[in-house]
Scaffold this motif. Structure first.
Motif, PDB file in Angstrom:
ATOM      1  N   GLY A  28       0.785  -1.231   0.000  1.00 17.38           N
ATOM      2  CA  GLY A  28       0.000   0.000   0.000  1.00 17.38           C
ATOM      3  C   GLY A  28       0.816   1.280   0.000  1.00 17.38           C
ATOM      4  O   GLY A  28       0.271   2.357  -0.223  1.00 17.38           O
ATOM      5  N   TRP A  29       2.115   1.169   0.263  1.00 17.24           N
ATOM      6  CA  TRP A  29       2.961   2.356   0.255  1.00 17.24           C
ATOM      7  C   TRP A  29       3.260   2.783  -1.176  1.00 17.24           C
ATOM      8  O   TRP A  29       3.483   1.948  -2.043  1.00 17.24           O
ATOM      9  CB  TRP A  29       4.283   2.088   0.975  1.00 17.24           C
ATOM     10  N   PRO A  30       3.292   4.096  -1.429  1.00 16.87           N
ATOM     11  CA  PRO A  30       3.663   4.554  -2.768  1.00 16.87           C
ATOM     12  C   PRO A  30       5.156   4.351  -3.009  1.00 16.87           C
ATOM     13  O   PRO A  30       5.948   4.411  -2.071  1.00 16.87           O
ATOM     14  CB  PRO A  30       3.313   6.044  -2.755  1.00 16.87           C
ATOM     15  N   GLN A  31       5.494   4.087  -4.257  1.00 12.70           N
ATOM     16  CA  GLN A  31       6.887   3.952  -4.663  1.00 12.70           C
ATOM     17  C   GLN A  31       7.115   4.950  -5.796  1.00 12.70           C
ATOM     18  O   GLN A  31       6.495   4.857  -6.858  1.00 12.70           O
ATOM     19  CB  GLN A  31       7.186   2.541  -5.169  1.00 12.70           C
ATOM     20  N   ALA A  32       7.985   5.930  -5.564  1.00 12.14           N
ATOM     21  CA  ALA A  32       8.277   6.958  -6.575  1.00 12.14           C
ATOM     22  C   ALA A  32       9.595   6.625  -7.263  1.00 12.14           C
ATOM     23  O   ALA A  32      10.579   6.274  -6.611  1.00 12.14           O
ATOM     24  CB  ALA A  32       8.350   8.327  -5.922  1.00 12.14           C
ATOM     25  N   THR A  33       9.593   6.735  -8.577  1.00 11.64           N
ATOM     26  CA  THR A  33      10.753   6.416  -9.391  1.00 11.64           C
ATOM     27  C   THR A  33      10.886   7.455 -10.494  1.00 11.64           C
ATOM     28  O   THR A  33       9.884   7.937 -11.019  1.00 11.64           O
ATOM     29  CB  THR A  33      10.580   5.025 -10.054  1.00 11.64           C
ATOM     30  N   THR A  34      12.112   7.774 -10.857  1.00  9.21           N
ATOM     31  CA  THR A  34      12.361   8.682 -11.965  1.00  9.21           C
ATOM     32  C   THR A  34      12.532   7.865 -13.239  1.00  9.21           C
ATOM     33  O   THR A  34      13.285   6.894 -13.256  1.00  9.21           O
ATOM     34  CB  THR A  34      13.632   9.517 -11.702  1.00  9.21           C
ATOM     35  N   VAL A  35      11.820   8.261 -14.298  1.00 10.15           N
ATOM     36  CA  VAL A  35      11.908   7.575 -15.591  1.00 10.15           C
ATOM     37  C   VAL A  35      11.915   8.614 -16.711  1.00 10.15           C
ATOM     38  O   VAL A  35      11.424   9.728 -16.557  1.00 10.15           O
ATOM     39  CB  VAL A  35      10.730   6.590 -15.822  1.00 10.15           C
ATOM     40  N   GLY A  36      12.479   8.234 -17.837  1.00  8.58           N
ATOM     41  CA  GLY A  36      12.378   9.051 -19.034  1.00  8.58           C
ATOM     42  C   GLY A  36      11.001   8.845 -19.644  1.00  8.58           C
ATOM     43  O   GLY A  36      10.359   7.815 -19.424  1.00  8.58           O
ATOM     44  N   TYR A  37      10.545   9.838 -20.402  1.00  5.26           N
ATOM     45  CA  TYR A  37       9.237   9.708 -21.031  1.00  5.26           C
ATOM     46  C   TYR A  37       9.236  10.414 -22.377  1.00  5.26           C
ATOM     47  O   TYR A  37      10.095  11.242 -22.681  1.00  5.26           O
ATOM     48  CB  TYR A  37       8.127  10.282 -20.139  1.00  5.26           C
ATOM     49  N   ALA A  38       8.260  10.071 -23.168  1.00  4.43           N
ATOM     50  CA  ALA A  38       7.930  10.792 -24.395  1.00  4.43           C
ATOM     51  C   ALA A  38       6.432  11.033 -24.350  1.00  4.43           C
ATOM     52  O   ALA A  38       5.706  10.330 -23.646  1.00  4.43           O
ATOM     53  CB  ALA A  38       8.319   9.980 -25.627  1.00  4.43           C
ATOM     54  N   SER A  39       5.983  12.017 -25.099  1.00  3.12           N
ATOM     55  CA  SER A  39       4.557  12.310 -25.084  1.00  3.12           C
ATOM     56  C   SER A  39       4.051  12.554 -26.496  1.00  3.12           C
ATOM     57  O   SER A  39       4.807  12.927 -27.395  1.00  3.12           O
ATOM     58  CB  SER A  39       4.268  13.528 -24.201  1.00  3.12           C
ATOM     59  N   GLU A  40       2.765  12.320 -26.623  1.00  2.00           N
ATOM     60  CA  GLU A  40       2.037  12.612 -27.857  1.00  2.00           C
ATOM     61  C   GLU A  40       0.733  13.251 -27.404  1.00  2.00           C
ATOM     62  O   GLU A  40      -0.133  12.559 -26.850  1.00  2.00           O
ATOM     63  CB  GLU A  40       1.809  11.332 -28.649  1.00  2.00           C
ATOM     64  N   GLY A  41       0.633  14.551 -27.571  1.00  5.37           N
ATOM     65  CA  GLY A  41      -0.484  15.259 -26.980  1.00  5.37           C
ATOM     66  C   GLY A  41      -0.375  15.147 -25.472  1.00  5.37           C
ATOM     67  O   GLY A  41       0.707  15.314 -24.908  1.00  5.37           O
ATOM     68  N   LEU A  42      -1.476  14.842 -24.823  1.00  2.39           N
ATOM     69  CA  LEU A  42      -1.470  14.701 -23.368  1.00  2.39           C
ATOM     70  C   LEU A  42      -1.142  13.286 -22.902  1.00  2.39           C
ATOM     71  O   LEU A  42      -1.078  13.022 -21.703  1.00  2.39           O
ATOM     72  CB  LEU A  42      -2.831  15.119 -22.800  1.00  2.39           C
ATOM     73  N   THR A  43      -0.935  12.373 -23.841  1.00  2.00           N
ATOM     74  CA  THR A  43      -0.600  10.995 -23.500  1.00  2.00           C
ATOM     75  C   THR A  43       0.903  10.860 -23.331  1.00  2.00           C
ATOM     76  O   THR A  43       1.671  11.302 -24.192  1.00  2.00           O
ATOM     77  CB  THR A  43      -1.095  10.030 -24.588  1.00  2.00           C
ATOM     78  N   LEU A  44       1.319  10.253 -22.230  1.00  2.00           N
ATOM     79  CA  LEU A  44       2.740  10.026 -21.961  1.00  2.00           C
ATOM     80  C   LEU A  44       3.043   8.548 -22.114  1.00  2.00           C
ATOM     81  O   LEU A  44       2.164   7.694 -21.912  1.00  2.00           O
ATOM     82  CB  LEU A  44       3.095  10.463 -20.538  1.00  2.00           C
ATOM     83  N   TYR A  45       4.305   8.256 -22.435  1.00  2.51           N
ATOM     84  CA  TYR A  45       4.771   6.875 -22.545  1.00  2.51           C
ATOM     85  C   TYR A  45       6.094   6.752 -21.809  1.00  2.51           C
ATOM     86  O   TYR A  45       6.918   7.662 -21.845  1.00  2.51           O
ATOM     87  CB  TYR A  45       5.003   6.491 -24.009  1.00  2.51           C
ATOM     88  N   PHE A  46       6.277   5.630 -21.156  1.00  3.91           N
ATOM     89  CA  PHE A  46       7.567   5.315 -20.553  1.00  3.91           C
ATOM     90  C   PHE A  46       7.771   3.815 -20.640  1.00  3.91           C
ATOM     91  O   PHE A  46       6.837   3.054 -20.909  1.00  3.91           O
ATOM     92  CB  PHE A  46       7.660   5.807 -19.096  1.00  3.91           C
ATOM     93  N   LEU A  47       8.994   3.399 -20.420  1.00  2.00           N
ATOM     94  CA  LEU A  47       9.261   1.959 -20.418  1.00  2.00           C
ATOM     95  C   LEU A  47      10.049   1.594 -19.181  1.00  2.00           C
ATOM     96  O   LEU A  47      10.659   2.446 -18.532  1.00  2.00           O
ATOM     97  CB  LEU A  47       9.968   1.522 -21.697  1.00  2.00           C
ATOM     98  N   CYS A  48       9.990   0.329 -18.844  1.00  3.60           N
ATOM     99  CA  CYS A  48      10.728  -0.189 -17.691  1.00  3.60           C
ATOM    100  C   CYS A  48      11.030  -1.663 -17.946  1.00  3.60           C
ATOM    101  O   CYS A  48      10.574  -2.240 -18.933  1.00  3.60           O
ATOM    102  CB  CYS A  48       9.948   0.004 -16.393  1.00  3.60           C
ATOM    103  N   GLY A  49      11.796  -2.249 -17.067  1.00  2.00           N
ATOM    104  CA  GLY A  49      12.146  -3.657 -17.198  1.00  2.00           C
ATOM    105  C   GLY A  49      10.927  -4.559 -17.061  1.00  2.00           C
ATOM    106  O   GLY A  49       9.970  -4.225 -16.344  1.00  2.00           O
ATOM    107  N   LEU A  50      10.981  -5.679 -17.745  1.00  2.00           N
ATOM    108  CA  LEU A  50       9.868  -6.632 -17.699  1.00  2.00           C
ATOM    109  C   LEU A  50       9.570  -7.105 -16.275  1.00  2.00           C
ATOM    110  O   LEU A  50       8.418  -7.317 -15.917  1.00  2.00           O
ATOM    111  CB  LEU A  50      10.177  -7.839 -18.587  1.00  2.00           C
ATOM    112  N   GLN A  51      10.616  -7.270 -15.479  1.00  2.00           N
ATOM    113  CA  GLN A  51      10.458  -7.789 -14.116  1.00  2.00           C
ATOM    114  C   GLN A  51      10.608  -6.699 -13.059  1.00  2.00           C
ATOM    115  O   GLN A  51      10.821  -7.001 -11.892  1.00  2.00           O
ATOM    116  CB  GLN A  51      11.498  -8.897 -13.864  1.00  2.00           C
TER     117      GLN A  51
END
Length: 150
Positions: A28-51
């Motif tokens: 239940g605790w939040p986990q904050a992480t920094t990631v790179g992103y790209a956007s198209e309009g107001l939609t954002l995309y990011f990627l992370c490891g499968l596991q």
């Protein structure tokens, strides 16, 4: 949504390349992480490891909280945004390839390096759809925010 606010949000998204994303851990605790992103309009995309922990957290609960901002020497120059959103996996191969292209363009410095961009099947790609966006602009007054429902 007011067009001026929409343009401010799009401008902030275009100006930056990293965001902090908070997901919910199993306890239940939040986990904050920094990631790179790209956007198209107001939609954002990011990627992370499968596991990754983010991928596992999002498989249980797709609600996220995001911040995008930058450091500034003057407090009254702070600008940025936060959003409540849903982050859902991109499963369509055409969309996944499009996202990889968006990320590649967001990070043009990577083009000259020998580090290859991962294949979509080697990572988990997420589409972030905002529900509520808070635009922070201290230049309009201390802690000034415009709240936008998407």
């Amino acid at each position: 949504m007011d067009d001026a606010i929409r343009q401010k949000i799009l401008s902030l998204l275009d100006q930056h390349r990293i965001m902090t994303i908070a997901t919910l851990r199993p306890d239940g605790w939040p986990q904050a992480t920094t990631v790179g992103y790209a956007s198209e309009g107001l939609t954002l995309y990011f990627l992370c490891g499968l596991q990754s922990q983010k991928a596992a957290n999002l498989a249980r609960d797709d609600r996220v909280s995001i911040t995008i901002d930058h450091d500034t020497p003057q407090v009254m120059e702070i600008t940025g945004l936060s959003m409540a959103a849903h982050a859902r996996p991109v499963t369509d191969d055409a969309e996944a390839r499009k996202v990889m292209g968006l990320l590649f363009r967001k990070y043009p410095e990577q083009a000259g390096l020998s580090l290859p961009m991962p294949e979509p099947s080697e990572v988990r790609i997420f589409r972030v759809t905002p529900i509520v966006v808070s635009v922070l602009d201290y230049t309009k007054g201390f802690a000034h925010t415009d709240l936008v429902h998407c």
